[in-house]
Scaffold this active site. Structure first.
Site, PDB file in Angstrom:
ATOM      1  N   HIS A  13       1.019  -1.386   0.532  1.00  0.00           N
ATOM      2  CA  HIS A  13       0.085   0.221   0.439  1.00  0.00           C
ATOM      3  C   HIS A  13       0.718   1.792  -0.378  1.00  0.00           C
ATOM      4  O   HIS A  13       0.177   2.403  -0.766  1.00  0.00           O
ATOM      5  CB  HIS A  13      -0.426   0.165   1.045  1.00  0.00           C
ATOM      6  N   ARG A  67     -11.434   0.332  -4.426  1.00  0.00           N
ATOM      7  CA  ARG A  67     -11.173  -0.292  -3.564  1.00  0.00           C
ATOM      8  C   ARG A  67     -11.454   0.129  -1.958  1.00  0.00           C
ATOM      9  O   ARG A  67     -10.824   0.820  -0.838  1.00  0.00           O
ATOM     10  CB  ARG A  67      -9.392  -0.797  -2.273  1.00  0.00           C
ATOM     11  N   ARG A  76     -15.857  -2.537  -5.497  1.00  0.00           N
ATOM     12  CA  ARG A  76     -15.933  -3.346  -5.174  1.00  0.00           C
ATOM     13  C   ARG A  76     -16.023  -3.657  -3.785  1.00  0.00           C
ATOM     14  O   ARG A  76     -15.436  -1.884  -2.891  1.00  0.00           O
ATOM     15  CB  ARG A  76     -13.899  -3.885  -4.952  1.00  0.00           C
ATOM     16  N   GLU A 117      -8.688 -14.315  -9.080  1.00  0.00           N
ATOM     17  CA  GLU A 117      -7.283 -13.752  -8.227  1.00  0.00           C
ATOM     18  C   GLU A 117      -7.894 -14.932  -7.461  1.00  0.00           C
ATOM     19  O   GLU A 117      -6.683 -14.642  -7.200  1.00  0.00           O
ATOM     20  CB  GLU A 117      -8.216 -12.292  -7.453  1.00  0.00           C
ATOM     21  N   ASN A 177      -2.524  -9.493  -9.123  1.00  0.00           N
ATOM     22  CA  ASN A 177      -1.984  -9.073  -8.111  1.00  0.00           C
ATOM     23  C   ASN A 177      -2.072 -10.277  -7.356  1.00  0.00           C
ATOM     24  O   ASN A 177      -0.923 -10.923  -6.205  1.00  0.00           O
ATOM     25  CB  ASN A 177      -1.845  -7.815  -6.942  1.00  0.00           C
ATOM     26  N   ASP A 178      -3.271 -10.957  -6.684  1.00  0.00           N
ATOM     27  CA  ASP A 178      -3.199 -12.046  -5.835  1.00  0.00           C
ATOM     28  C   ASP A 178      -3.835 -12.629  -6.544  1.00  0.00           C
ATOM     29  O   ASP A 178      -2.853 -14.284  -6.021  1.00  0.00           O
ATOM     30  CB  ASP A 178      -5.128 -11.720  -4.994  1.00  0.00           C
ATOM     31  N   ARG A 184       2.435 -11.375  -1.174  1.00  0.00           N
ATOM     32  CA  ARG A 184       2.958 -10.080  -2.263  1.00  0.00           C
ATOM     33  C   ARG A 184       3.471  -9.572  -1.632  1.00  0.00           C
ATOM     34  O   ARG A 184       4.139  -8.554  -1.880  1.00  0.00           O
ATOM     35  CB  ARG A 184       1.571 -10.175  -2.543  1.00  0.00           C
ATOM     36  N   CYS A 236      -8.002  -5.996 -13.239  1.00  0.00           N
ATOM     37  CA  CYS A 236      -7.658  -4.947 -12.109  1.00  0.00           C
ATOM     38  C   CYS A 236      -6.431  -4.517 -11.315  1.00  0.00           C
ATOM     39  O   CYS A 236      -5.798  -4.275 -10.577  1.00  0.00           O
ATOM     40  CB  CYS A 236      -8.710  -4.279 -11.828  1.00  0.00           C
TER      41      CYS A 236
END
Ligand code: PEP
Ligand code: MG
Length: 594
Positions: free
Chosen positions: A201, A308, A344, A443, A466-467, A477, A514
């Site tokens: 983040h 998010r 989301r 994901e 990402n996941d 990650r 995404c």
């Protein structure tokens, strides 16, 4: 060998997480290095004075943070204000204050030492949870303690967001999203850290602030001293410490190119991403805060492909109410320059968790009670959000997206709750849209494998690379020790993505991406070759991606993809794709960067 004034030259390679080239003076920021004095209050009469000294430092710290917050509001970077709210709240937290005062009184120690004991107490609690992701929270407490200590010492220290000179590159072991959010952009031009990964983040906040950054350098703090000259390339992940004059010259040239290209790229931003043979990819932006919307539009976002929403929960101590959700989402769905907003539902857990909530002990939070799993257990929290999303659907076009779906039951249960809230709202006469598109994030590898079945349940897919990469390649990650294994071009990842896209299209539903992969120019033609319908990314990446698509053909990208997928290892795929891209887009990709 040495460069300037006997200082050593080093070239370090990390992970470029926020693009741009900057040249500046290093500033070592070591938030944990403060020496803490200890002394006993020999006379009980001194105790009230010590308590008063502590209270004064608290007050001064709050005043300073409010001032920083006010200053931040005047800049275009207003997104991370919430983080400062957390720090301000901590400064008035009764338990935090009372515990420190208790130590002063009971042990007759100075305020600094009492504060240190309080910090140790919090550390113990956090460490006791054995949750590595909690470090984000403990760093907030540490930051606040640092500030109080500084005020107790009465010294006016320079700190990371108050450095006096310009052109500063912060070098630190780690920076929390809070540290990053508070940097003064007129002084600080970039940062480099030992730890961190592309999808952490802190990296996401850096990108939203347009602050060039390189993370995961492992030992940059060992090599850099305050005052060293430093070049930081947030695109390639290179950090050059005390460069030779010719190196410096080369980078100054590169920087000029990059800055010119940035303005040049914005020209492509307004045009749609249509290939020379007329294939149209819709390009959206990922956001964490609604304040990012204007910049997303300027950079060419046609819609919001991923909001998010968990960030609404993270930086506060209480639960957002349905009204809080509603007022927030209303601002994104009513934005006229956007075709739609994909909201989301919150993805709490993993490396994101709310401050109000005591986290259960989880050894493996990324695989724990996260995202949709958490929502299906915390029905009240979830339904408040679903109701708010339905309510804003009456005001503008909104699509809902459920994260981390791993089996059909989860998507069915989420849809059932969505329908339940719809019925409740209708019964109450609350205006809502007739219909809302429902999407599943793909994901988790299991979801990719059953994509044909999931496609029967939803209107669209959004691939969260990402996941997906984290889980399929078994790489945490946010663990910098394994980021070298994070490889979007791994043949397994390419097959998974291709399978998802093909199954979506066979079921006649749209498929978006995404994850961060969508915004990396290197992968652009690979994704085009797969025929993704939508790509949503960090908004700074949009102009480049549009430009590549506008100058390519779907048929060439089919060929590229076919060739790339014929290799049995990522090294060959990467070499091939890199060569292809640097041949076709020499301005964008340089061969074998030094
Ligand atoms: C992803 O996993 O790719 C994604 C977009 O979601 P997040 O990064 O928020 O987990
Ligand atoms: Mg995800």
């Amino acid at each position: 060998m040495t460069a300037d004034q006997g200082r050593k030259t080093f070239v370090l390679k990390g992970i470029g997480v926020s693009p741009g080239i900057v040249i500046g003076k290093a500033y070592r920021f070591d938030p944990l290095d403060a020496q803490i004095s200890f002394y006993k209050l020999n006379n009980d009469d001194l105790i009230p004075h010590e308590v008063e000294r502590f209270k004064k430092a608290l007050k001064e710290s709050t005043r300073q943070l409010l001032e920083i917050q006010e200053n931040l509001k005047k800049t275009k970077v207003t997104e991370p204000l919430y983080i400062l709210d957390v720090h301000i709240l901590l400064l008035s937290d009764k338990k935090f204050i009372n515990r420190t005062i208790k130590y002063i009184r009971r042990l007759s120690v100075n305020a600094e030492w009492a504060l240190r004991m309080t910090l140790d107490h919090y550390k113990q609690i956090f460490e006791g949870l054995e949750d590595v992701y909690i470090s984000g929270r403990i760093s907030d407490v540490q930051y606040v303690v640092q500030r109080i200590l500084r005020n107790l010492s009465g010294e006016k220290h320079e700190i990371v967001w108050e450095v006096g000179h310009e052109g500063v590159v912060i070098v630190s072991h780690d920076l929390s999203p809070a540290d990053t959010a508070q940097m003064k952009l007129d002084k600080i031009v970039g940062f480099a850290t030992d730890s961190g990964g592309r999808t952490s983040h802190t990296a996401i906040v850096a990108r939203s602030m347009e602050l060039p950054a390189v993370v995961g350098l492992d030992n940059v703090t060992r090599f850099v001293r305050t005052g060293d000259e430093i070049i930081l390339d947030g695109t390639s992940g290179l950090v050059v410490v005390n460069p030779y004059p010719d190196m410096l010259q080369r980078y100054e040239e590169k920087k000029r190119h990059y800055d010119d290209a940035k303005d040049e790229y914005l020209k492509y931003a307004k045009l749609p991403a249509v290939t020379l043979d007329h294939y149209h990819v819709q390009i959206g932006s990922n956001i964490e805060f609604i304040e990012e919307i204007p910049s997303a539009i300027v950079h060419g976002a046609e819609y919001i492909g991923l909001y998010r929403t968990e960030f609404l929960y993270i930086y506060r101590d209480d639960l957002p109410t349905e009204e809080d959700h509603f007022n927030n989402y209303r601002q994104v769905v009513t934005e006229k320059n956007l075709l739609w907003a994909t909201i989301r539902t919150f993805d709490l857990g993993g490396d994101k968790f709310p401050s109000y909530q005591k986290q259960a002990k989880e050894l493996n939070p990324q695989m724990g009670l996260r995202a949709i799993r958490f929502c299906l257990k915390e029905l009240e929290i979830f339904k408040a959000q679903l109701r708010a999303i339905w309510r804003v659907s009456a005001l503008g076009k909104v699509k809902i997206l459920f994260p981390m779906i791993s089996c059909i039951e989860e998507i069915r249960e989420a849809k059932r709750l969505l329908e339940e809230t719809r019925q409740e709202l209708l019964a109450q006469g609350v205006p809502i849209a007739d219909r809302m598109e429902i999407g599943a994030m793909i994901e988790v590898p299991a979801a990719a494998v059953i994509a044909d079945q999931l496609a029967q349940e939803v209107d669209y897919f959004s691939i969260g690379t990402n996941d997906l990469i984290q889980y399929s390649l078994a790489i945490d990650r946010s663990n910098e020790r394994v980021t070298y294994l994070y490889e979007p071009l791994h043949p397994a990842v390419l097959r998974l993505i291709k399978g998802i896209v093909d199954e979506a299209h066979a079921a006649k539903i749209r498929v978006a991406m995404c994850g961060e992969m969508a915004g990396d120019p290197l992968f652009c033609l690979i994704l085009l070759g797969m025929q993704l319908d939508e790509l949503s990314m960090n908004h700074l990446a949009i102009p480049r991606i549009k430009r590549i698509i506008q100058q390519s053909t779907l048929s060439e990208s089919h060929e590229l993809l076919k060739q790339a997928m014929s290799y049995n290892n990522a090294v060959d795929v990467r070499a091939y794709v890199q060569d292809y891209m640097s041949d076709h887009f020499p301005d964008e990709f340089q061969k074998k960067e030094t």
